[in-house]
Design an enzyme around this catalytic site. Structure first.
Site, PDB file in Angstrom:
ATOM      1  N   SER A 100      -2.592  15.400 -13.461  1.00 26.15           N
ATOM      2  CA  SER A 100      -3.842  15.373 -14.208  1.00 26.15           C
ATOM      3  C   SER A 100      -4.196  16.777 -14.669  1.00 26.15           C
ATOM      4  O   SER A 100      -3.658  17.773 -14.156  1.00 26.15           O
ATOM      5  CB  SER A 100      -4.965  14.831 -13.300  1.00 26.15           C
ATOM      6  OG  SER A 100      -6.244  15.019 -13.850  1.00 26.15           O
ATOM      7  N   LYS A 132      -4.715  15.985  -6.764  1.00 29.33           N
ATOM      8  CA  LYS A 132      -3.872  16.177  -7.936  1.00 29.33           C
ATOM      9  C   LYS A 132      -3.229  17.566  -7.956  1.00 29.33           C
ATOM     10  O   LYS A 132      -2.090  17.719  -8.423  1.00 29.33           O
ATOM     11  CB  LYS A 132      -4.680  15.930  -9.212  1.00 29.33           C
ATOM     12  CG  LYS A 132      -5.043  14.466  -9.428  1.00 29.33           C
ATOM     13  CD  LYS A 132      -3.798  13.590  -9.507  1.00 29.33           C
ATOM     14  CE  LYS A 132      -4.117  12.140  -9.807  1.00 29.33           C
ATOM     15  NZ  LYS A 132      -2.908  11.285  -9.905  1.00 29.33           N
ATOM     16  N   ASN A 187       2.502   6.489  -9.849  1.00 30.93           N
ATOM     17  CA  ASN A 187       1.298   6.417 -10.669  1.00 30.93           C
ATOM     18  C   ASN A 187       0.058   6.040  -9.872  1.00 30.93           C
ATOM     19  O   ASN A 187      -1.067   6.356 -10.300  1.00 30.93           O
ATOM     20  CB  ASN A 187       1.515   5.394 -11.789  1.00 30.93           C
ATOM     21  CG  ASN A 187       0.226   4.979 -12.456  1.00 30.93           C
ATOM     22  OD1 ASN A 187      -0.368   5.722 -13.239  1.00 30.93           O
ATOM     23  ND2 ASN A 187      -0.262   3.778 -12.141  1.00 30.93           N
ATOM     24  N   TYR A 212     -10.430  14.330  -5.595  1.00 29.98           N
ATOM     25  CA  TYR A 212      -9.492  14.051  -6.685  1.00 29.98           C
ATOM     26  C   TYR A 212      -8.759  15.319  -7.105  1.00 29.98           C
ATOM     27  O   TYR A 212      -7.526  15.314  -7.262  1.00 29.98           O
ATOM     28  CB  TYR A 212     -10.241  13.439  -7.869  1.00 29.98           C
ATOM     29  CG  TYR A 212      -9.340  13.009  -8.997  1.00 29.98           C
ATOM     30  CD1 TYR A 212      -8.602  11.830  -8.893  1.00 29.98           C
ATOM     31  CD2 TYR A 212      -9.219  13.761 -10.159  1.00 29.98           C
ATOM     32  CE1 TYR A 212      -7.773  11.423  -9.919  1.00 29.98           C
ATOM     33  CE2 TYR A 212      -8.386  13.360 -11.189  1.00 29.98           C
ATOM     34  CZ  TYR A 212      -7.667  12.190 -11.065  1.00 29.98           C
ATOM     35  OH  TYR A 212      -6.830  11.788 -12.083  1.00 29.98           O
ATOM     36  N   ASP A 239       0.870  -1.175   0.000  1.00 32.21           N
ATOM     37  CA  ASP A 239       0.000   0.000   0.000  1.00 32.21           C
ATOM     38  C   ASP A 239       0.908   1.226   0.000  1.00 32.21           C
ATOM     39  O   ASP A 239       1.743   1.384   0.905  1.00 32.21           O
ATOM     40  CB  ASP A 239      -0.876  -0.036   1.258  1.00 32.21           C
ATOM     41  CG  ASP A 239      -1.880   1.104   1.326  1.00 32.21           C
ATOM     42  OD1 ASP A 239      -1.633   2.169   0.727  1.00 32.21           O
ATOM     43  OD2 ASP A 239      -2.910   0.935   2.003  1.00 32.21           O
ATOM     44  N   VAL A 240       0.754   2.102  -0.979  1.00 29.64           N
ATOM     45  CA  VAL A 240       1.667   3.245  -1.090  1.00 29.64           C
ATOM     46  C   VAL A 240       1.549   4.205   0.080  1.00 29.64           C
ATOM     47  O   VAL A 240       2.427   5.047   0.270  1.00 29.64           O
ATOM     48  CB  VAL A 240       1.451   4.015  -2.416  1.00 29.64           C
ATOM     49  CG1 VAL A 240       1.847   3.175  -3.614  1.00 29.64           C
ATOM     50  CG2 VAL A 240       0.025   4.528  -2.535  1.00 29.64           C
TER      51      VAL A 240
END
Length: 302
Positions: free
Chosen positions: A142, A159, A91, A155, A64-65
């Site tokens: 993004s 980003k 990513n 989100y 898990d990052v």
């Protein structure tokens, strides 16, 4: 005619979120260019499938990052198997949609944790290797890093955060001869976008974007452009290329988005009540799964 040396041949790349979608496609492209691949993610079986399909040498590690300890163990495994990596691609990412006022706090927080905190954990874990190899770190961002959209608050916040983080990191490590790049990408044909299109409001919102901005791009095309950026250690890459122009008008984008939203959101709400989507795509659902016991963490041969 002299043969041009491939700067990636024989080097090691780490790709997070490599079990599917853009991560898997980029792993294929980098492997095709001669790199050894270390695949990191939450889905060991899917990672193993990607590993077995790559044309070159590869290993996979379940992690898990957002978990510093799990990432440290994975990094130790990568070093033992391949030596210090020269390329790291942050990513791994998830998304959710819906009104912020009614959002589930756990889901909203998880998007921030995976996308922003996970990117920072990835960089911190592998920076000692990149210092040693004078390597390159690519942060996947993004269009949402440049212009925020309604109903996608977590989100967009995450980003925007990774863009700022990557800019700060680039300045901090430049004297160590480590390159830091930012990948600005638009809609890419992954299961996350396919899942988003099942939700009428998100589908309608994308449909009201200008025609170039609503187009969905093949994942192989995006992966190829990102691999070019890795090969050339670019500070930024835009897919599609016209996204670069949005940097020139980013200050004007919030009032335009607000004006359009003020007109369109009431109309959309009248036809379809706004509801939270939960985490989108198979990768997003996997991100909420409880971690496996430490003794079962996957390694390169699992």
């Amino acid at each position: 005619m002299p043969v041009k040396n491939n700067p990636l041949d024989g080097r090691t790349a780490v790709v997070t979120g490599a079990a599917r979608g853009l991560g898997a496609a980029l792993a294929h492209e980098l492997s095709r260019r001669g790199m050894r691949l270390a695949l990191l993610g939450r889905e060991q079986a899917a990672l193993a499938r990607v590993r077995d399909e790559l044309p070159g040498e590869a290993g996979c590690w379940e992690a898990d990052v957002t978990d510093d300890a799990a990432m440290a163990r994975a990094a130790a495994g990568v070093r033992q198997r391949f030596g210090p990596p020269s390329v790291v691609v942050a990513n791994a990412g998830v998304a959710e949609g819906g009104p912020f006022a009614e959002s589930d706090p756990e889901t909203w927080r998880r998007v921030i944790e995976v996308n922003l905190v996970g990117s920072a954990v990835t960089a911190r874990t592998f920076l000692p290797d990149l210092f040693r190899t004078r390597g390159y770190h690519l942060q996947v961002a993004s269009l949402a890093s440049i212009g925020a959209a309604p109903l996608m608050s977590a989100y967009c916040a995450s980003k925007a955060g990774v863009e700022s983080f990557a800019h700060a990191l680039r300045a901090e490590v430049a004297h160590r001869r480590v390159g830091v790049g930012i990948a600005y990408i638009n809609w890419t044909d992954t299961d996350m976008i396919q899942d988003a299109d099942r939700h009428p409001v998100l589908r309608e919102l994308r449909g009201h974007m200008p025609p170039p901005a609503r187009k969905v791009y093949p994942v192989a095309l995006v992966a190829g452009r990102l691999a070019d950026a890795v090969e050339r250690r670019r500070p930024s890459v835009y897919v599609p290329r016209w996204l670069r122009a949005t940097q020139l008008v980013r200050a004007a984008m919030p009032p335009v988005v607000t004006a359009v939203s003020r007109r369109e959101l009431p109309r959309l709400a009248a036809g379809q009540p706004f509801e939270g989507t939960g985490l989108l795509g198979a990768g997003g659902r996997a991100a909420l799964a409880p971690p496996r016991p430490l003794g079962r963490l996957g390694g390169p041969d699992d």
